[in-house]
Design an enzyme around this catalytic site. Sequence first.
Site, PDB file in Angstrom:
ATOM      1  N   ARG A 110       0.884  -1.164   0.000  1.00 22.54           N
ATOM      2  CA  ARG A 110       0.000   0.000   0.000  1.00 22.54           C
ATOM      3  C   ARG A 110       0.922   1.215   0.000  1.00 22.54           C
ATOM      4  O   ARG A 110       1.569   1.517   1.013  1.00 22.54           O
ATOM      5  CB  ARG A 110      -0.909  -0.016   1.230  1.00 22.54           C
ATOM      6  CG  ARG A 110      -1.912   1.122   1.310  1.00 22.54           C
ATOM      7  CD  ARG A 110      -2.750   0.947   2.574  1.00 22.54           C
ATOM      8  NE  ARG A 110      -3.664   2.034   2.816  1.00 22.54           N
ATOM      9  CZ  ARG A 110      -4.911   2.095   2.378  1.00 22.54           C
ATOM     10  NH1 ARG A 110      -5.397   1.094   1.657  1.00 22.54           N
ATOM     11  NH2 ARG A 110      -5.680   3.120   2.671  1.00 22.54           N
ATOM     12  N   HIS A 137      -6.779   1.065  -7.217  1.00 17.94           N
ATOM     13  CA  HIS A 137      -7.061   0.292  -5.991  1.00 17.94           C
ATOM     14  C   HIS A 137      -7.809  -0.983  -6.390  1.00 17.94           C
ATOM     15  O   HIS A 137      -8.982  -1.167  -6.075  1.00 17.94           O
ATOM     16  CB  HIS A 137      -7.918   1.141  -5.058  1.00 17.94           C
ATOM     17  CG  HIS A 137      -7.941   0.672  -3.634  1.00 17.94           C
ATOM     18  ND1 HIS A 137      -7.277  -0.461  -3.205  1.00 17.94           N
ATOM     19  CD2 HIS A 137      -8.569   1.179  -2.535  1.00 17.94           C
ATOM     20  CE1 HIS A 137      -7.494  -0.626  -1.916  1.00 17.94           C
ATOM     21  NE2 HIS A 137      -8.259   0.347  -1.481  1.00 17.94           N
ATOM     22  N   ASP A 229     -16.595   8.515  -2.941  1.00 22.53           N
ATOM     23  CA  ASP A 229     -15.426   8.373  -2.080  1.00 22.53           C
ATOM     24  C   ASP A 229     -15.176   9.722  -1.435  1.00 22.53           C
ATOM     25  O   ASP A 229     -15.830  10.721  -1.782  1.00 22.53           O
ATOM     26  CB  ASP A 229     -14.211   7.920  -2.916  1.00 22.53           C
ATOM     27  CG  ASP A 229     -13.053   7.391  -2.072  1.00 22.53           C
ATOM     28  OD1 ASP A 229     -13.191   7.351  -0.834  1.00 22.53           O
ATOM     29  OD2 ASP A 229     -12.012   7.037  -2.655  1.00 22.53           O
ATOM     30  N   CYS A 268     -15.993   3.030  -0.350  1.00 20.44           N
ATOM     31  CA  CYS A 268     -14.880   2.166   0.064  1.00 20.44           C
ATOM     32  C   CYS A 268     -14.456   2.411   1.508  1.00 20.44           C
ATOM     33  O   CYS A 268     -13.727   1.595   2.075  1.00 20.44           O
ATOM     34  CB  CYS A 268     -13.699   2.324  -0.881  1.00 20.44           C
ATOM     35  SG  CYS A 268     -12.952   3.968  -0.879  1.00 20.44           S
ATOM     36  N   ARG A 296     -13.872  -7.524   1.673  1.00 19.84           N
ATOM     37  CA  ARG A 296     -12.454  -7.343   1.382  1.00 19.84           C
ATOM     38  C   ARG A 296     -11.675  -8.623   1.699  1.00 19.84           C
ATOM     39  O   ARG A 296     -10.748  -8.993   0.969  1.00 19.84           O
ATOM     40  CB  ARG A 296     -11.884  -6.167   2.188  1.00 19.84           C
ATOM     41  CG  ARG A 296     -12.342  -4.774   1.757  1.00 19.84           C
ATOM     42  CD  ARG A 296     -11.829  -4.364   0.396  1.00 19.84           C
ATOM     43  NE  ARG A 296     -10.401  -4.363   0.307  1.00 19.84           N
ATOM     44  CZ  ARG A 296      -9.611  -3.347   0.689  1.00 19.84           C
ATOM     45  NH1 ARG A 296     -10.157  -2.242   1.181  1.00 19.84           N
ATOM     46  NH2 ARG A 296      -8.310  -3.414   0.563  1.00 19.84           N
TER      47      ARG A 296
END
Length: 312
Positions: A110, A137, A229, A268, A296
């Site tokens: 990340r 992503h 987002d 998200c 996830r």
Amino acid sequence: MSGVRHLLNLSDLGAGGLRRVLDHARARKAARRGLPQGAADSDAPLAGHVLAAIFEKPSTRTRLSFDIAMRQLGGETITLSAGDMQLGRGETIGDTARVLSGFVDAVMIRANRHSDVADFAAAATVPVLNGLTDVSHPCQIVADLLAVEERLGRNADGTRWAWVGDGNNVCNSIIEAAGLLGFSLTVACPAGYEPDAGFVADAVARGADIRVVREPDEAAAGADVVVTDTWVSMGDTDVAERQAAFARYQVNEALMAKAGADALFLHCLPAHRGEEVTDAVIDGPQSAAWEEAANRVHAQKALLLWSLGRLG
């Protein structure tokens, strides 16, 4: 390195690979119903395997989901922060990749810069998965798609999606998904905040219907899925400018009423309630944000198995 499966962008899966990942994630999720989260799957396909999870940016969902995913697959995770690694500072990115390739079976990163992850993958001899960069992503979008398909009871192919807000890394990956699976996407954003033109062009070349508009109502009209987002992402310093630019791009009850009667809402997370989304929407019956977050784990499991050559 040739022959190693890296996941830098969603398109690395290809259309067939993305469908296999989604179907496998759904099947593996169903197979472990009733088990505690820390219990391994009955086949423990990654027993003896170790994942290095590297974080240059703070994380809640990515960190936990990869850790739990490896536990459920029978493997282990070593988590490293930016301070632990000093990527590109104390040692070159390529040298770090070569060293880690001798210690672990796969690496998740990340990172701040997509180019750093690409450089790491170019030198690594084990799979490298993008856990988030400034460009894309991919792991998040697999969880999004899984949540949508579970809620709608059908594949995402042919559905209509609306993105409202900043054309950021998450938006870029949804554009990729539209090109791979064949759903339409309308992005509503202010001038200067459009998604990456290269991602749009690639998706259109695959036959996807991608439009970029200015009006949120136009994007949401008749949509099956509405996504947003945060207006200000980690690392953004132009906070006041962004909040002013996006003020009319809030997903609220009035905007959701423009979408299809059974439209879903996705985010998200983390959400800035009262900014990009209202409490009534994210906590309402149309919100799939919580299934999206829980998925996830199942998305990461399927992606790890794909990267290690276990899904064909």
